[in-house]
Design an enzyme around this catalytic site. Structure first.
Site, PDB file in Angstrom:
ATOM      1  N   TYR A 119       8.208   1.281  -1.309  1.00  0.00           N
ATOM      2  CA  TYR A 119       7.965   2.226  -2.371  1.00  0.00           C
ATOM      3  C   TYR A 119       8.521   3.566  -1.754  1.00  0.00           C
ATOM      4  O   TYR A 119       8.900   4.041  -0.944  1.00  0.00           O
ATOM      5  CB  TYR A 119       6.336   2.661  -1.228  1.00  0.00           C
ATOM      6  CG  TYR A 119       4.839   1.884  -1.362  1.00  0.00           C
ATOM      7  CD1 TYR A 119       4.404   2.272  -2.657  1.00  0.00           C
ATOM      8  CD2 TYR A 119       5.462   0.602  -1.292  1.00  0.00           C
ATOM      9  CE1 TYR A 119       3.092   1.810  -3.123  1.00  0.00           C
ATOM     10  CE2 TYR A 119       4.027  -0.183  -2.137  1.00  0.00           C
ATOM     11  CZ  TYR A 119       3.483   0.036  -2.694  1.00  0.00           C
ATOM     12  OH  TYR A 119       1.819  -1.309  -3.631  1.00  0.00           O
TER      13      TYR A 119
ATOM     14  N   ASP B  39      -6.044  -5.708  -4.238  1.00  0.00           N
ATOM     15  CA  ASP B  39      -6.443  -5.523  -5.212  1.00  0.00           C
ATOM     16  C   ASP B  39      -7.382  -7.309  -5.565  1.00  0.00           C
ATOM     17  O   ASP B  39      -8.188  -7.680  -6.617  1.00  0.00           O
ATOM     18  CB  ASP B  39      -5.563  -5.095  -6.253  1.00  0.00           C
ATOM     19  CG  ASP B  39      -5.248  -3.643  -6.203  1.00  0.00           C
ATOM     20  OD1 ASP B  39      -6.361  -3.104  -5.174  1.00  0.00           O
ATOM     21  OD2 ASP B  39      -5.393  -3.146  -6.817  1.00  0.00           O
TER      22      ASP B  39
END
Length: 358
Positions: A131, A245
């Site tokens: 990230y 997810d």
């Protein structure tokens, strides 16, 4: 007990208000003494202060015991130098919310994508990895060398890997006693090698917890084929984001996916899903994910403050949420029901009041 509410963008203000309604109902029963205060972030803060996450917002949340963060439309924000900061990433980094804890499980009466039943928790390292906004001391972890060449940097540290491994094993010890470390060490030999070394070291301190390692591509396949075999998954930032997810969608809906960002001294409830601007303002958004996340926050606050009534309130909230979801007539439209955002939250609040203390 001070709770900061950061409504965010899109459906964020609606589901944050719904979550507050449920927490106020819990406070009525358990007499916790919540004090709520709102902090503007996102597009509203950009219009008023020139930044989607102004310094004043960060300073305000420092006085809170816990945070509830609504979804944000960070992909639509301007560049960082134009005030477009991602509040979620900024809070995770600045507050050192190193553990992103994401449960995923199937529910009776709600169809899952594969028909298989499962109950797992994914512990995702939250402060580094690929990230780009949180892997450098200064600057950004992505750069464009030429018009045709772009690079991304991945940071993996022993400190962060040990912390998430410890959190995952401690969680597994309270569940079914199994940890799966997910990695890509066959390609990322040094960085995931370090991550696995840390997982193995922590595993040695938990002989009662079964331990296995699985490549991330195999983990994706096994989540679809045999999700019931998983108990706790421990993994790095990007892999955890993707796997959680997938697991939540397989369980029936990403709209049910709760999530807690936990640090040493503070934690933040946050829905897994996005801001859904296409349905914002219509009163039809499903607030279950953020309500469930708030329940996780209560559980964390109760344990940290050694206040059993806060923990009990969290457990009651979970029970009330499950009671409402079990009835097809009291679900939101995305789950085949008819209730809007406020009506669903009111139903959970009523279930809390009717059920009393577990």
């Amino acid at each position: 007990m001070k709770i900061a509410l950061l409504p965010g963008d899109g459906i964020g203000p609606e589901i944050t208000a719904a979550t507050r309604l449920v927490l106020e109902a819990a406070d009525e029963i358990w007499r916790i003494g919540f004090t709520f205060f709102e902090v503007d972030i996102g597009f509203k803060a950009l219009a008023d202060h020139g930044s989607t996450f102004p310094d004043s917002a960060y300073e305000a949340v420092l006085g809170a015991d816990g945070l509830i963060l609504g979804p944000v439309s960070h992909l639509d924000y301007p560049a960082r130098d134009k005030g477009g900061l991602n509040p979620s990433g900024e809070l995770r980094k600045r507050l050192d919310l190193y553990a992103n804890i994401r449960p995923a499980r199937t529910r009776p009466g709600l169809p899952s994508a594969t028909g298989a039943q499962f109950d797992m928790v994914i512990y995702r390292e939250n402060t580094e990895g690929f990230y780009s906004d949180r892997c450098m001391h200064a600057g950004n972890g992505e750069l464009q060398v030429t018009e045709d060449v772009a690079l991304a940097t991945r940071r993996i540290t022993r400190k962060a890997s040990m912390r998430i491994a410890e959190a995952g094993f401690a969680g597994a010890a309270q569940r079914r006693g199994k940890v799966t470390a997910v990695h890509k060490q066959n390609v990322l030999r040094i960085t995931d090698g370090l991550f696995l070394d840390c997982c193995r070291e922590v595993a040695g301190r938990y002989p009662e917890v079964a331990y296995e390692e699985l490549l991330v591509d195999a983990a994706c396949a096994h989540l679809v084929r045999r999700p019931g075999d998983f108990d706790v998954i421990v993994t790095t930032n990007m892999f955890g984001d993707i796997l959680s997810d997938l697991a939540s969608e397989l369980s029936g809906s990403l709209g049910l996916a709760a999530s807690l960002n936990a640090g040493q001294d503070i934690a933040m409830a946050q829905a897994q899903h996005g801001s859904a601007p296409d349905i914002a303002g219509q009163g039809i958004a499903n607030p279950a994910s953020l309500i469930g996340s708030a329940g996780m926050l209560l559980d964390w606050l109760g344990a940290r403050a050694k206040r059993p009534e806060v923990t009990a309130a969290g457990q009651s909230l979970f029970a009330a949420l499950e009671q409402v979801l079990a009835d097809p007539e009291s679900r939101t439209r995305d789950l085949g029901g008819t209730l809007g955002t406020h009506a669903f939250a009111s139903a959970v609040a009523s279930a809390l009041a009717g059920g009393g203390k577990p």
